[in-house]
Design an enzyme around this catalytic site. Structure first.
Site, short mmCIF file in Angstrom:
data_model
loop_
_atom_site.label_atom_id
_atom_site.label_comp_id
_atom_site.label_asym_id
_atom_site.label_seq_id
_atom_site.Cartn_x
_atom_site.Cartn_y
_atom_site.Cartn_z
N HIS A 181 -7.91 -0.86 7.71
CA HIS A 181 -8.33 -1.80 6.67
C HIS A 181 -7.26 -2.86 6.46
CE1 HIS A 181 -11.88 0.28 5.58
NE2 HIS A 181 -11.28 1.37 5.16
N ARG A 286 -22.10 -7.69 8.80
CA ARG A 286 -21.95 -6.22 8.71
C ARG A 286 -22.40 -5.80 7.31
NH1 ARG A 286 -17.00 -7.35 11.90
NH2 ARG A 286 -16.91 -5.88 13.63
N ARG A 320 -27.09 -7.22 10.71
CA ARG A 320 -27.16 -5.90 11.33
C ARG A 320 -27.53 -4.86 10.28
NH1 ARG A 320 -21.80 -3.65 14.08
NH2 ARG A 320 -21.22 -3.26 11.92
N GLU A 417 -23.38 -1.35 22.45
CA GLU A 417 -22.04 -0.82 22.20
C GLU A 417 -21.92 0.63 22.62
OE1 GLU A 417 -21.17 -1.26 18.02
OE2 GLU A 417 -23.17 -0.62 17.41
N ASN A 439 -15.97 -3.74 20.45
CA ASN A 439 -15.04 -2.79 19.83
C ASN A 439 -15.45 -1.36 20.18
OD1 ASN A 439 -14.10 -5.08 18.56
ND2 ASN A 439 -15.15 -4.67 16.63
N ASP A 440 -16.73 -1.06 19.96
CA ASP A 440 -17.18 0.29 20.25
C ASP A 440 -17.39 0.50 21.75
OD1 ASP A 440 -17.24 1.86 17.88
OD2 ASP A 440 -18.75 0.48 17.11
N ARG A 450 -10.72 3.44 18.69
CA ARG A 450 -10.36 2.08 18.31
C ARG A 450 -9.35 2.02 17.19
NH1 ARG A 450 -16.04 -0.12 15.93
NH2 ARG A 450 -14.77 -1.61 14.81
N CYS A 487 -20.31 -9.83 19.78
CA CYS A 487 -19.82 -9.99 18.41
C CYS A 487 -18.64 -9.07 18.10
CB CYS A 487 -20.96 -9.76 17.40
SG CYS A 487 -21.63 -8.10 17.47
C1 PEP Z 1 -18.33 -3.63 17.71
O1 PEP Z 1 -18.39 -2.40 17.83
O2 PEP Z 1 -17.82 -4.39 18.55
C2 PEP Z 1 -18.90 -4.26 16.51
C3 PEP Z 1 -19.01 -5.57 16.42
O3 PEP Z 1 -19.25 -3.45 15.48
P1 PEP Z 1 -18.21 -2.75 14.45
O4 PEP Z 1 -16.83 -3.30 14.74
O5 PEP Z 1 -18.70 -3.07 13.09
O6 PEP Z 1 -18.36 -1.31 14.82
MG MG Z 2 -19.65 -1.22 16.54
#
Ligand code: PEP
Ligand code: MG
Length: 527
Positions: A181, A286, A320, A417, A439-440, A450, A487
């Protein structure tokens, strides 16, 4: 003291030069009271003061920060947490020791967990413990001097929020993670931050140089090191200045290829500071951040979505559906589980809690006539999940129509993802669009969490395995007329942008603070 350079992982780019401030220094001594009753009153008052301070901070904070602070308030107000401390006071302990021991016992339990999710809760508890201790001991020197580099094992979100960053300063941590965070807060406010320092910061006296563009800190620097650092810092500031000139223009590569650049937001108020003319709409809203302490009702959600849609006008707004779970727990919604990143999160949780999901679907359908809405589902792994979610939209649409409520069916897309979708996208030929969540996707392809600094070196979107998957998804989209965007945070990383465009992407969505740098980086690519 000899100059010493310690390497780490950049979590928020920038440069800071200033005195070191030890985040882990022991608190001031506590003045014991005469009776157990006074000790009890003293602890009650300290907890009460902490709650008032947190509530005041939450008032002034944006939604991400307010969510963290409200979570802290809820913990402080939980008798199960303070009960053992009051029991210990009743049997003769002083308030400070009783509170510390009670909280340390809880913290040790969470720290021993092999799950990042539970270890992250230990950080919250340490934060609460120290805030109450600082109030009990009236530790007036606990605030970091303005412009300081805050160093230590980890930093509490409240410590970040109460620090005055207006005169510079930065953060250097032994632990920490780029996805914490605090790292998100630091990036959105432009506070330089390095995590995962490879060696302990032995001597925290004197001044230091923090290079959070490449990830290092130099203690007791030589004049030559100071000179080189200032050059790098000036070059970073100049690049940012140049980047700002790109902000107002559409993003185009050196070869003249147009790239759409949208923004990622969480709270509807995030759009207040963004000129819609500088971006191509919202690539990711988000919504889990609306799900704070209480689950939001249909009206609250409708108003939040409508605000963003009206702000964007004709431009697309991709909202989303709630992606709770994993590293985003929502009280009263998510479940405690052993391996939350592989558990009941995203669409899996929404499909398990239709009572909550249907409320969000209705709010989205009702908001849709107010702009150019697109809706996407997170953590889709199978076509069946998409089919069930789309069927729920159709059912709720029919119900709204039967009641004569104004609404509109938006295009429905999915996040890519989970590797199963990226490997076999043909099962999803019927979706309206794909949005790659790097990211995922990266954490699942590389088996590297992550939010774990120890494996941050593995967590790279530029690994050929991740890029190959992204390339095959964009190719599938092109061949089948399905728009594909990205994204995840990689879209705003100038170092990753050439590879992402090389993999065929022409649609990126980035944090608002990264918009200018992303456009400048795109202008430098020759595809
Ligand atoms: C991701 O996973 O790249 C994503 C955009 O979603 P979040 O970071 O909210 O899991
Ligand atoms: Mg994600």
């Amino acid at each position: 003291m000899r100059a010493m350079r310690i390497e780490g992982v950049p979590a928020s780019a920038g440069y800071a030069e200033g005195p070191l401030f030890d985040l882990d220094r022991p608190p001031a001594a506590y003045a014991g009271k005469a009776t157990a009753t006074e000790e009890k009153t003293s602890l009650q008052a300290a907890i009460g003061t902490a709650v008032i301070r947190l509530a005041a901070m939450a008032e002034a904070a944006d939604s991400d920060a307010a969510g963290i602070l409200e979570f802290h308030i809820a913990m402080l107000e939980d008798d199960a947490l303070s009960g053992p401390a009051f029991a210990s006071i009743a049997s003769g302990q002083t308030a400070d020791v009783a509170w510390r021991e009670a909280l340390d016992g809880e913290i040790a339990g969470y720290e021993a967990s092999d799950q990042d999710y539970f270890r992250a809760r230990a950080t919250d508890l340490r934060d609460i413990r120290d805030q109450v201790l600082r109030i009990l001991t009236e530790d007036v020197d606990s605030a970091a001097p303005s412009g300081a580099i805050l160093c230590g094992e980890d930093i509490a979100p409240t410590r970040f929020l109460e620090t005055d960053w207006s005169h510079g300063g930065g953060i250097a941590l032994k632990a920490g993670s780029t996805a914490s965070h605090v790292a998100m807060l630091a990036r959105s406010r432009g506070v330089p931050m390095v995590v995962g320092l490879r060696e302990p910061l032995a001597d925290l006296a004197g001044m230091a140089l923090l290079d959070a563009e490449h990830g290092s800190i130099v203690l007791a620097p030589s004049p030559a090191e100071i000179g080189t650092f200032r050059q790098s810092s000036a070059s970073f500031a100049a690049r940012q200045g140049v980047a700002r000139r790109f902000l107002a223009r559409p993003a185009v590569t050196k070869a003249g290829t147009a790239v759409r650049v949208r923004v990622n937001i969480a709270d509807p108020s995030d759009v207040d500071g963004i000129d819609i003319a500088t971006c191509d709409g919202v690539g990711l809203m988000r919504t889990e951040f609306l799900f704070g302490k209480n689950l939001p009702d249909e009206e609250t959600q409708y108003r939040a979505y409508r605000k963003v849609l009206e702000w964007a006008g004709e431009k697309p707004v991709t909202i989303r559906t709630v992606d709770a779970g994993g590293d985003k727990p929502v009280p009263g919604f998510t479940v405690e589980e052993g391996n939350p990143f592989l558990g009941l999160r995203g669409i899996r949780l929404s499909l398990a809690r239709l009572d909550i999901f249907r409320v969000q679907i209705r709010a989205l359908l009702r908001a849709a006539p107010h702009g150019n809405l697109r809706v996407m589902f997170p953590m889709i792994a199978t076509a069946d999940e998409y089919g069930r979610a789309a069927a729920l939209f159709a059912e709720e649409q029919a119900a709204l129509a039967a009641r004569g409520v104004i609404h509109k069916m938006p295009p429905l897309g999915i996040m890519v993802e989970v590797p199963s979708v990226a490997i076999a996208p043909e099962a999803f030929a019927g979706v309206a669009f794909f949005s790659i969540g790097s990211n995922d996707l990266t954490q699942y392809v590389m088996a590297a969490a992550r939010d774990n600094a120890a494996v941050a070196h593995l967590n790279s979107v530029r690994h050929p395995a991740v890029l190959r998957l992204i390339g095959s998804v964009t190719a599938f989209g092109r061949e089948n007329g399905i728009p594909v965007g990205l994204c995840g945070d990689a879209g705003g990383d100038p170092a990753a942008i050439p590879s992402l465009l090389g993999a065929g992407l022409r649609d990126l969505s980035v944090a608002p603070a990264q918009l200018a740098m992303a456009k400048a980086a795109i202008a430098d690519v020759s595809v």
